[in-house]
Design a protein around this motif. Structure first.
Motif, PDB file in Angstrom:
ATOM      1  N   HIS A  42       0.334  -1.227   0.054  1.00  0.00           N
ATOM      2  CA  HIS A  42       0.042   0.225  -0.076  1.00  0.00           C
ATOM      3  C   HIS A  42       0.694   0.968  -0.153  1.00  0.00           C
ATOM      4  O   HIS A  42       0.442   2.269  -0.522  1.00  0.00           O
ATOM      5  N   ARG A  43       2.068   1.199   0.844  1.00  0.00           N
ATOM      6  CA  ARG A  43       2.474   2.729   0.503  1.00  0.00           C
ATOM      7  C   ARG A  43       3.997   2.983  -0.740  1.00  0.00           C
ATOM      8  O   ARG A  43       3.827   3.389  -1.342  1.00  0.00           O
ATOM      9  N   TRP A  44       4.161   1.255  -1.265  1.00  0.00           N
ATOM     10  CA  TRP A  44       4.266   1.354  -2.818  1.00  0.00           C
ATOM     11  C   TRP A  44       3.669   2.195  -3.879  1.00  0.00           C
ATOM     12  O   TRP A  44       3.653   3.486  -4.389  1.00  0.00           O
ATOM     13  N   LYS A  45       2.126   1.588  -3.706  1.00  0.00           N
ATOM     14  CA  LYS A  45       1.112   1.753  -4.470  1.00  0.00           C
ATOM     15  C   LYS A  45       0.455   3.994  -4.018  1.00  0.00           C
ATOM     16  O   LYS A  45       0.585   4.030  -5.459  1.00  0.00           O
ATOM     17  N   ALA A  46       0.793   4.039  -2.671  1.00  0.00           N
ATOM     18  CA  ALA A  46       1.154   5.933  -1.994  1.00  0.00           C
ATOM     19  C   ALA A  46       1.841   6.232  -3.425  1.00  0.00           C
ATOM     20  O   ALA A  46       2.011   7.285  -3.633  1.00  0.00           O
ATOM     21  N   LEU A  47       2.940   5.845  -3.387  1.00  0.00           N
ATOM     22  CA  LEU A  47       3.965   6.881  -3.476  1.00  0.00           C
ATOM     23  C   LEU A  47       3.893   6.742  -4.848  1.00  0.00           C
ATOM     24  O   LEU A  47       4.177   7.446  -5.464  1.00  0.00           O
ATOM     25  N   LEU A  48       3.279   5.638  -6.059  1.00  0.00           N
ATOM     26  CA  LEU A  48       3.788   5.766  -7.433  1.00  0.00           C
ATOM     27  C   LEU A  48       2.151   7.099  -7.279  1.00  0.00           C
ATOM     28  O   LEU A  48       2.869   7.676  -8.469  1.00  0.00           O
ATOM     29  N   LYS A  49       1.507   7.532  -7.105  1.00  0.00           N
ATOM     30  CA  LYS A  49      -0.234   8.014  -7.196  1.00  0.00           C
ATOM     31  C   LYS A  49       0.964   9.574  -6.612  1.00  0.00           C
ATOM     32  O   LYS A  49       0.544  10.330  -7.409  1.00  0.00           O
ATOM     33  N   ARG A  50       1.673   9.340  -5.824  1.00  0.00           N
ATOM     34  CA  ARG A  50       1.806  11.098  -5.306  1.00  0.00           C
ATOM     35  C   ARG A  50       3.147  11.592  -5.952  1.00  0.00           C
ATOM     36  O   ARG A  50       3.195  12.710  -6.688  1.00  0.00           O
ATOM     37  N   ALA A  51       4.221  10.284  -7.001  1.00  0.00           N
ATOM     38  CA  ALA A  51       5.184  10.818  -8.155  1.00  0.00           C
ATOM     39  C   ALA A  51       4.249  11.289  -9.678  1.00  0.00           C
ATOM     40  O   ALA A  51       4.737  11.571 -10.107  1.00  0.00           O
ATOM     41  N   GLY A  52       3.071  10.573  -9.600  1.00  0.00           N
ATOM     42  CA  GLY A  52       2.450  10.876 -10.297  1.00  0.00           C
ATOM     43  C   GLY A  52       2.879   9.824 -11.768  1.00  0.00           C
ATOM     44  O   GLY A  52       2.770  10.228 -13.454  1.00  0.00           O
ATOM     45  N   ARG A 106       2.484   5.712 -13.691  1.00  0.00           N
ATOM     46  CA  ARG A 106       1.831   4.658 -13.901  1.00  0.00           C
ATOM     47  C   ARG A 106       2.023   4.345 -12.745  1.00  0.00           C
ATOM     48  O   ARG A 106       2.594   3.067 -12.097  1.00  0.00           O
ATOM     49  N   GLN A 107       0.410   2.709 -12.476  1.00  0.00           N
ATOM     50  CA  GLN A 107       0.614   1.943 -11.110  1.00  0.00           C
ATOM     51  C   GLN A 107       1.331   0.815 -11.701  1.00  0.00           C
ATOM     52  O   GLN A 107       1.461   0.375 -13.074  1.00  0.00           O
ATOM     53  N   ALA A 108       1.877   0.439 -11.072  1.00  0.00           N
ATOM     54  CA  ALA A 108       2.853  -0.916 -10.793  1.00  0.00           C
ATOM     55  C   ALA A 108       3.614  -1.807 -10.124  1.00  0.00           C
ATOM     56  O   ALA A 108       2.849  -0.911  -8.855  1.00  0.00           O
ATOM     57  N   ARG A 109       3.370  -2.659 -10.409  1.00  0.00           N
ATOM     58  CA  ARG A 109       3.691  -3.876  -9.145  1.00  0.00           C
ATOM     59  C   ARG A 109       5.143  -3.702  -8.133  1.00  0.00           C
ATOM     60  O   ARG A 109       6.042  -2.858  -8.900  1.00  0.00           O
ATOM     61  N   LEU A 110       5.663  -3.553  -7.529  1.00  0.00           N
ATOM     62  CA  LEU A 110       6.604  -3.638  -5.775  1.00  0.00           C
ATOM     63  C   LEU A 110       7.603  -4.470  -7.512  1.00  0.00           C
ATOM     64  O   LEU A 110       9.159  -3.575  -7.216  1.00  0.00           O
ATOM     65  N   HIS A 111       7.831  -5.617  -7.887  1.00  0.00           N
ATOM     66  CA  HIS A 111       8.808  -6.334  -7.712  1.00  0.00           C
ATOM     67  C   HIS A 111       8.902  -5.569  -9.608  1.00  0.00           C
ATOM     68  O   HIS A 111      10.341  -5.797  -9.729  1.00  0.00           O
TER      69      HIS A 111
END
Length: 181
Positions: free
Chosen positions: A99-109, A111-116
């Motif tokens: 969830h922290r990874w997904k939030a980081l991607l969103k804040r960075a603007g 695309r959504q991606a898997r942590l891997h």
């Protein structure tokens, strides 16, 4: 940085009796059935890699913050020698990490991606930088060159650079021959 072990994804057994009917991971009395640490997938996974000075500075600041967390948590702190922890010293839960990874991607603007997918990005960056395959294997912890084909992706800028280099090789010499005549 030396990598010697890997964080295992937690697996759970029921802690209730009789069985509550939920999956073990959702049982309110679940008990972790595997250790937090495991061996790397291969001998190549145990490796030492260099870190940019900026990242070393960030990790030092993080360690200072973690020391403050340790003091604040007092007797609740669980000593485990983890680099990244919850505020009580326990390892970060994979679901929380996700969830922290997904939030980081969103804040960075971005695309959504898997942590891997970050591993694919890191491997591709090494390719873009022209890092020799043997060096990339050591950094990424790969035991076979087949992993490069799986993780490193040819990007449009790489294609454009190669096309320019080939064009320069072919037409520069042709131009040079014309000038010699």
């Amino acid at each position: 940085m030396s990598i010697r072990r890997t964080r295992s994804r937690p697996r759970y057994d029921h802690g209730c009796s009789p069985d509550c009917g939920k999956s073990p991971g959702h049982c309110t009395q679940r008990v972790q059935s595997n250790p937090d640490l495991g061996e790397t997938k291969s001998d190549a996974g145990r490796r030492t890699i260099g870190l940019p000075e900026e990242l070393v500075s960030m990790l030092r600041a993080h360690r200072e913050q973690q020391a403050a967390d340790r003091v604040a948590a007092r007797q609740l702190w669980v000593e485990g020698d983890w680099v990244f922890t919850e505020v009580t010293g326990t390892p970060v839960n994979p679901v929380t990490d996700y969830h922290r990874w997904k939030a980081l991607l969103k804040r960075a603007g971005v695309r959504q991606a898997r942590l891997h997918d970050a591993r694919h990005t890191a491997a591709t960056v090494l390719l873009v930088l022209g890092v020799p395959e043997r060096t990339a294997m050591g950094i990424m912890g790969w035991s076979t060159t087949a992993m490069a084909a799986r993780y490193q992706h040819i990007t449009d800028p790489i294609r454009a650079t190669v096309a320019s280099q080939v064009g320069g090789l072919l037409w520069e010499q042709e131009t040079g021959l014309r000038n010699a005549n």
